[in-house]
Structures are given as C-alpha cells and as structure tokens.
Design a protein around this motif. Structure first.
Motif, PDB file in Angstrom:
ATOM      1  N   GLU A 214      -0.415  -2.315   8.580  1.00  0.00           N
ATOM      2  CA  GLU A 214       0.263  -2.794   9.531  1.00  0.00           C
ATOM      3  C   GLU A 214       0.355  -4.651   9.121  1.00  0.00           C
ATOM      4  OE1 GLU A 214      -0.008   1.276  10.228  1.00  0.00           O
ATOM      5  OE2 GLU A 214      -1.362  -0.557  10.979  1.00  0.00           O
ATOM      6  N   PHE A 215      -0.669  -5.261   9.682  1.00  0.00           N
ATOM      7  CA  PHE A 215      -0.740  -6.057   9.944  1.00  0.00           C
ATOM      8  C   PHE A 215      -0.768  -6.759   8.376  1.00  0.00           C
ATOM      9  CE2 PHE A 215      -2.840 -10.272   9.780  1.00  0.00           C
ATOM     10  CZ  PHE A 215      -1.923 -10.920  10.209  1.00  0.00           C
ATOM     11  N   GLU A 216      -1.194  -6.231   7.260  1.00  0.00           N
ATOM     12  CA  GLU A 216      -1.293  -7.126   5.780  1.00  0.00           C
ATOM     13  C   GLU A 216       0.075  -6.773   5.639  1.00  0.00           C
ATOM     14  OE1 GLU A 216      -3.854  -4.546   3.652  1.00  0.00           O
ATOM     15  OE2 GLU A 216      -5.892  -6.366   3.621  1.00  0.00           O
TER      16      GLU A 216
ATOM     17  N   VAL B 268       7.085  -1.408   5.232  1.00  0.00           N
ATOM     18  CA  VAL B 268       6.441  -3.085   5.230  1.00  0.00           C
ATOM     19  C   VAL B 268       7.929  -3.598   6.427  1.00  0.00           C
ATOM     20  CG1 VAL B 268       7.243  -4.818   3.927  1.00  0.00           C
ATOM     21  CG2 VAL B 268       6.046  -3.808   2.791  1.00  0.00           C
ATOM     22  N   ARG B 269       8.948  -2.795   6.118  1.00  0.00           N
ATOM     23  CA  ARG B 269      10.343  -3.156   7.035  1.00  0.00           C
ATOM     24  C   ARG B 269       9.705  -3.077   8.586  1.00  0.00           C
ATOM     25  NH1 ARG B 269      13.187  -1.686   3.144  1.00  0.00           N
ATOM     26  NH2 ARG B 269      13.371   0.061   3.267  1.00  0.00           N
TER      27      ARG B 269
ATOM     28  N   HIS C 181       7.022  -5.539   9.928  1.00  0.00           N
ATOM     29  CA  HIS C 181       7.743  -6.729   9.815  1.00  0.00           C
ATOM     30  C   HIS C 181       8.438  -6.326  11.351  1.00  0.00           C
ATOM     31  CE1 HIS C 181       9.486 -10.716   9.866  1.00  0.00           C
ATOM     32  NE2 HIS C 181      10.789  -9.788  10.132  1.00  0.00           N
ATOM     33  N   ALA C 182       9.303  -5.833  11.786  1.00  0.00           N
ATOM     34  CA  ALA C 182      10.359  -6.035  13.252  1.00  0.00           C
ATOM     35  C   ALA C 182       8.813  -5.310  13.658  1.00  0.00           C
ATOM     36  CB  ALA C 182      10.897  -4.733  12.635  1.00  0.00           C
ATOM     37  N   HIS C 183       8.014  -5.100  14.088  1.00  0.00           N
ATOM     38  CA  HIS C 183       6.940  -4.314  15.195  1.00  0.00           C
ATOM     39  C   HIS C 183       6.874  -5.627  15.213  1.00  0.00           C
ATOM     40  CE1 HIS C 183       3.465  -1.731  16.747  1.00  0.00           C
ATOM     41  NE2 HIS C 183       4.269  -2.438  17.741  1.00  0.00           N
ATOM     42  N   TRP C 184       5.769  -6.082  14.419  1.00  0.00           N
ATOM     43  CA  TRP C 184       5.250  -8.048  14.133  1.00  0.00           C
ATOM     44  C   TRP C 184       6.061  -8.867  15.246  1.00  0.00           C
ATOM     45  CZ3 TRP C 184       0.498  -9.253  15.357  1.00  0.00           C
ATOM     46  CH2 TRP C 184      -0.140 -10.309  14.736  1.00  0.00           C
ATOM     47  N   THR C 185       7.168  -9.026  14.686  1.00  0.00           N
ATOM     48  CA  THR C 185       8.322  -9.653  15.344  1.00  0.00           C
ATOM     49  C   THR C 185       8.402  -8.774  16.538  1.00  0.00           C
ATOM     50  OG1 THR C 185       9.302  -9.730  13.167  1.00  0.00           O
ATOM     51  CG2 THR C 185      10.695 -10.726  15.009  1.00  0.00           C
ATOM     52  N   ARG C 186       8.464  -7.989  17.190  1.00  0.00           N
ATOM     53  CA  ARG C 186       8.851  -7.403  17.989  1.00  0.00           C
ATOM     54  C   ARG C 186       7.360  -8.339  19.414  1.00  0.00           C
ATOM     55  NH1 ARG C 186      10.897  -3.168  16.202  1.00  0.00           N
ATOM     56  NH2 ARG C 186       8.989  -1.424  17.052  1.00  0.00           N
TER      57      ARG C 186
END
Length: 181
Positions: free
Chosen positions: A7-9, A38-39, A42-47
C-alpha cells in the motif's frame, strides 16, 4: 484496509503518475494492482498524515514498512537529525529515506542510493533507476530546482550544449524535459 509495504508503494506511485503515468501503469500491471487500489492507498496515507491519533514522524513509516534496515543520526552543520531507510521491492538497489528532526518531525522523505550518487552516462538516465544524487554526480554544474507539486523535485543540467531538466518524485527519476518546451 491494512497499510503495509504494498500500500505504501501504491501511495508513492499515485504521486509518480503525475510525471510518468506509463511507468506507473506498467508497475501496477506487474503488481496486479488497480487504479482504485492506488487511489485508496493514497487516500489512506493522506488520512494517516492528518489524523490526530495516527503515529507521527518515523513511527508512521515503521507502522507501514516495519523496522528500518538502517537507522542512526546524521549531522547537518550544527543540527543533527535521525536517518531511517527501507528497501522497497519495486525499486531494487535504492532505499526510501526519512529524515526526522530532534522533535521527531519528518524533515524529508525520498529515495536515495546507498553509498551516495553514482556516475551515469546521459543514456543511463532511466526512469525509476536513478535518484537526485546520481544526476548531481553525473553532470557537473547540475542545479537543484523546485518541483511543481508536493514531493516533486527537478535538477537542471547541460549535456552536449543542450539544457535539460530531470524531474523527480520522492527523489526518484521520472523523466527528462527540455526547459524551453
């Protein structure tokens, strides 16, 4: 959704798609990943970056990537920061480096080559295989430039009398542009 190395990648690739969509699409196909993944990554990492209860500093990277294979102090003049590095499967031979300040805040996050930049020929500038230090080492007079979005960088240099701008996302080479067009 759990958030681990894959998920990080994918979250990194979300931003890389800005400059090298074709390379990202190839990587997604090889990983068996979808654009929706991918979306979501990205959304999870941003949260995580903005959630009050989420780990902060290097702890959020350790949560996703496990313990760093390298961690230690690094002096920058009179300041000392902590360096944390992880190897990621999609970018062999490179490491993702996170620098944190004395209070634990993230100062920088990008790809580096263990041991520093290597000297490359112009023809060796290959997307996802080079980092900022490689271009700086390879082309005398190279100048770092500001990128056009978060986590974007550029390096301006001249080769054979022609000006170029190497573009990077998270310090990883994406493409080469001519500044005039």
């Amino acid at each position: 959704m759990r958030f681990r190395v894959r998920e990080f990648e994918l979250a990194l690739m979300h931003r890389m798609r800005d400059l090298n969509a074709g390379r990202v699409e190839d990587a997604l196909a090889a990983m068996g990943a979808s654009r929706a993944e991918v979306r979501a990554a990205h959304a999870h990492w941003t949260r995580l970056a903005h959630a009050a209860r989420a780990p902060k500093g290097a702890a959020v990277f350790r949560m996703a990537l496990g313990p760093p294979h390298h961690a230690g102090p690094r002096a920058f003049g009179s300041l000392t920061c902590d360096v944390h590095r992880w190897a990621l499967p999609s970018w062999p031979g490179l490491e993702f480096e996170v620098l944190t300040g004395p209070g634990g805040e993230v100062w920088s996050q990008w790809f580096v080559r263990p041991g520093g930049g290597v000297r490359l020929a112009f023809a060796d500038l290959t997307p996802w295989a080079c980092v900022v230090a490689d271009v700086g080492t390879s082309f005398p007079g190279a100048v770092p430039l500001e990128g056009q979005a978060p986590h974007h960088w550029a390096v301006g240099f001249t080769h054979a009398g022609t000006a170029y701008r190497a573009r990077f996302v998270y310090g990883l080479y994406q493409r080469l542009d001519r500044p005039d067009g």
